[in-house]
Design an enzyme around this catalytic site. Structure first.
Site, mmCIF file in Angstrom:
data_model
loop_
_atom_site.group_PDB
_atom_site.id
_atom_site.type_symbol
_atom_site.label_atom_id
_atom_site.label_comp_id
_atom_site.label_asym_id
_atom_site.label_seq_id
_atom_site.Cartn_x
_atom_site.Cartn_y
_atom_site.Cartn_z
ATOM 1 N N TYR A 175 35.190 -9.031 13.798
ATOM 2 C CA TYR A 175 34.286 -7.700 13.610
ATOM 3 C C TYR A 175 34.411 -6.514 14.767
ATOM 4 O O TYR A 175 33.324 -5.918 14.682
ATOM 5 C CB TYR A 175 32.920 -8.122 13.288
ATOM 6 C CG TYR A 175 32.721 -8.978 12.046
ATOM 7 C CD1 TYR A 175 33.799 -9.514 11.264
ATOM 8 C CD2 TYR A 175 31.519 -9.631 11.723
ATOM 9 C CE1 TYR A 175 33.745 -10.375 10.352
ATOM 10 C CE2 TYR A 175 31.205 -10.355 10.442
ATOM 11 C CZ TYR A 175 32.500 -10.814 9.852
ATOM 12 O OH TYR A 175 32.541 -11.525 8.744
ATOM 13 N N ASP A 191 28.748 -15.582 9.694
ATOM 14 C CA ASP A 191 28.414 -14.572 8.505
ATOM 15 C C ASP A 191 28.373 -15.485 7.327
ATOM 16 O O ASP A 191 27.370 -15.366 6.435
ATOM 17 C CB ASP A 191 29.382 -13.538 8.538
ATOM 18 C CG ASP A 191 28.793 -12.410 7.751
ATOM 19 O OD1 ASP A 191 27.966 -12.443 6.999
ATOM 20 O OD2 ASP A 191 29.701 -11.608 7.386
ATOM 21 N N ASP A 210 35.457 -24.661 5.930
ATOM 22 C CA ASP A 210 35.760 -25.035 4.731
ATOM 23 C C ASP A 210 34.868 -26.413 4.285
ATOM 24 O O ASP A 210 34.305 -26.544 3.413
ATOM 25 C CB ASP A 210 37.318 -25.124 4.153
ATOM 26 C CG ASP A 210 37.953 -25.771 5.168
ATOM 27 O OD1 ASP A 210 37.722 -25.979 6.177
ATOM 28 O OD2 ASP A 210 39.203 -26.138 4.575
ATOM 29 N N LYS A 252 37.945 -22.669 12.250
ATOM 30 C CA LYS A 252 39.100 -22.907 11.338
ATOM 31 C C LYS A 252 40.348 -23.132 12.470
ATOM 32 O O LYS A 252 41.379 -22.392 12.481
ATOM 33 C CB LYS A 252 39.503 -21.813 10.490
ATOM 34 C CG LYS A 252 38.700 -21.408 9.269
ATOM 35 C CD LYS A 252 38.879 -22.812 8.449
ATOM 36 C CE LYS A 252 40.257 -22.744 7.839
ATOM 37 N NZ LYS A 252 40.593 -23.861 6.931
ATOM 38 N N ASP A 287 25.061 -17.084 5.058
ATOM 39 C CA ASP A 287 24.729 -16.368 3.402
ATOM 40 C C ASP A 287 24.764 -17.604 2.343
ATOM 41 O O ASP A 287 23.707 -17.870 1.570
ATOM 42 C CB ASP A 287 25.527 -15.389 2.997
ATOM 43 C CG ASP A 287 24.920 -14.137 3.484
ATOM 44 O OD1 ASP A 287 24.166 -14.034 4.205
ATOM 45 O OD2 ASP A 287 25.381 -13.276 2.647
#
Ligand code: ATP
Length: 347
Positions: free
Chosen positions: A136, A243, A219, A186, A247
């Protein structure tokens, strides 16, 4: 004395901040503290009127004259570029270097959890998201845009300093909670940037022998949050992973209307805000759920050493949810102001 800047912003922002301020005033009276405050006129209206988003003078005042900011929401259909929101919100996070984004996720009523047979005792975690780096940072661009040969690139940044300071915060938090920390990444696919996170974790873990530190691929973490939410205590991730997982986690406990957040850097002006946006579709209808803003206020008061007031606010919000003294998004019939009045009475 606590110095608070109110930045209500756009859409339902002013409605939920007004509700939170009613609760703040009641808490100050009940718990015997005082504060000074100032309302800042920043947002879409001001931008459309004057072309200004976040003038340097106002930024400097927020940086130098206030302990913290309670912010509503930014976003307005009349400003499709969202330039004002970027300048104000991302500007504050980046210019104040607010590297910790903390999102507590706590189930208070099984009715709000979409998972089967999960109750409040099984879902209580804190997501600690790195707030200044990762994908970001806006480094990248497009080459030959609009052609068949278009190439698009965004660069992911991880710095050792960024990993270390966030992990230190997360370890301290885990120590104060149930002593469990999981780094989600990851590292199998993003070997350099997320490999650095794992290296930093491995080096820091021996300094916190009382914290059980583990890693999970993001994941797998997403699946286990749904199948085994009770396993999670403190969850750490870089800006992108944090992020997404935050959520997902928020959806497990009632969604946007109940999700508070804090963006902090010890010693700097701290920022507290509900996770939801400006919700232009419900502005002025009284349907804006103020609980996320009120819970953000609770986080603010906890950080600034008013734990009794913070506890009381959190408990009053939980009671409101259980009693269905809430707005329609959570199955109630009260208005924004009605919820605020209920919480104030509960205090
Ligand atoms: P923005 O562009 O500022 O992010 P948005 O409307 O696109 O705003 P959100 O406000 O985050 O995005 O949420 C999407 C929808 O969820 C809203 O349109 C609204 O219907 C609902 N919603 C969000 N926050 C609340 C809230 N506090 N109370 C009730 N409903 C909400």
């Amino acid at each position: 004395m606590l110095k608070i800047a109110f930045l209500p912003g756009d859409g339902i922002g002013p409605e939920v901040i007004r509700a939170a301020v009613q609760v703040l005033d009641a808490a100050a009276g009940k718990f015997g503290f005082s504060y000074t405050s100032e309302w800042f006129d920043l947002g879409a209206e001001r931008y459309l009127r004057t072309g200004e988003t976040m003038p340097d003078k106002e930024f400097a005042r927020l940086r130098d004259e206030f302990d913290c900011i309670l912010l509503g929401a930014f976003g307005d259909p009349r400003v499709p570029t969202n330039i004002h929101a970027k300048d104000i919100l991302l500007g504050l996070r980046q210019r104040l270097d607010l590297y910790v984004n903390l999102r507590p996720v706590k189930l208070v009523d099984a009715r709000l959890c979409p998972l089967k047979d999960v109750g409040p005792s099984q879902l209580d975690m804190a997501i600690v998201r790195e707030n200044t780096e990762s994908l970001y940072v806006g480094i990248g661009g497009s080459f030959k845009p609009g052609t068949d040969d278009e190439v698009a690139q965004n660069v992911m940044i991880a710095t050792r300093k960024g990993c270390d300071r966030l992990l230190k915060y997360a370890f301290e938090l885990a120590r104060a909670r149930r002593g469990k920390l999981v780094l989600c990444d990851k590292a199998n696919a993003i070997e350099s940037a997320h490999g650095l996170w794992r290296k930093a974790l491995k080096d820091m873990a021996p300094h916190y022998p009382d914290v059980k530190a583990t890693t999970l691929y993001a994941d797998v973490a997403a699946m286990r949050m749904v199948t085994h939410p009770h396993e999670f205590d403190v969850v750490v991730g870089d800006n992108m992973i944090g992020d997404i997982l935050s959520d997902l986690a928020a959806a497990l406990v009632g969604g946007l209307g109940l999700a508070p957040s804090a963006s902090t850097h010890p010693g700097r002006t701290a920022l507290y805000e509900p996770v939801h946006g400006s919700a232009p579709d419900i502005v002025g209808t009284g349907k804006a759920n103020p609980l996320a803003a009120i819970l953000s206020l609770g986080m603010l008061l906890r950080d600034f050493d008013y734990p009794a007031a913070a506890d009381a606010i959190e408990e009053a919000c939980a009671r409101a949810v259980i009693a269905k003294a809430v707005t329609p998004d959570l199955g109630g019939t009260l208005t924004t102001d009605g919820v605020a009045a209920w919480i104030v009475a509960g205090l």
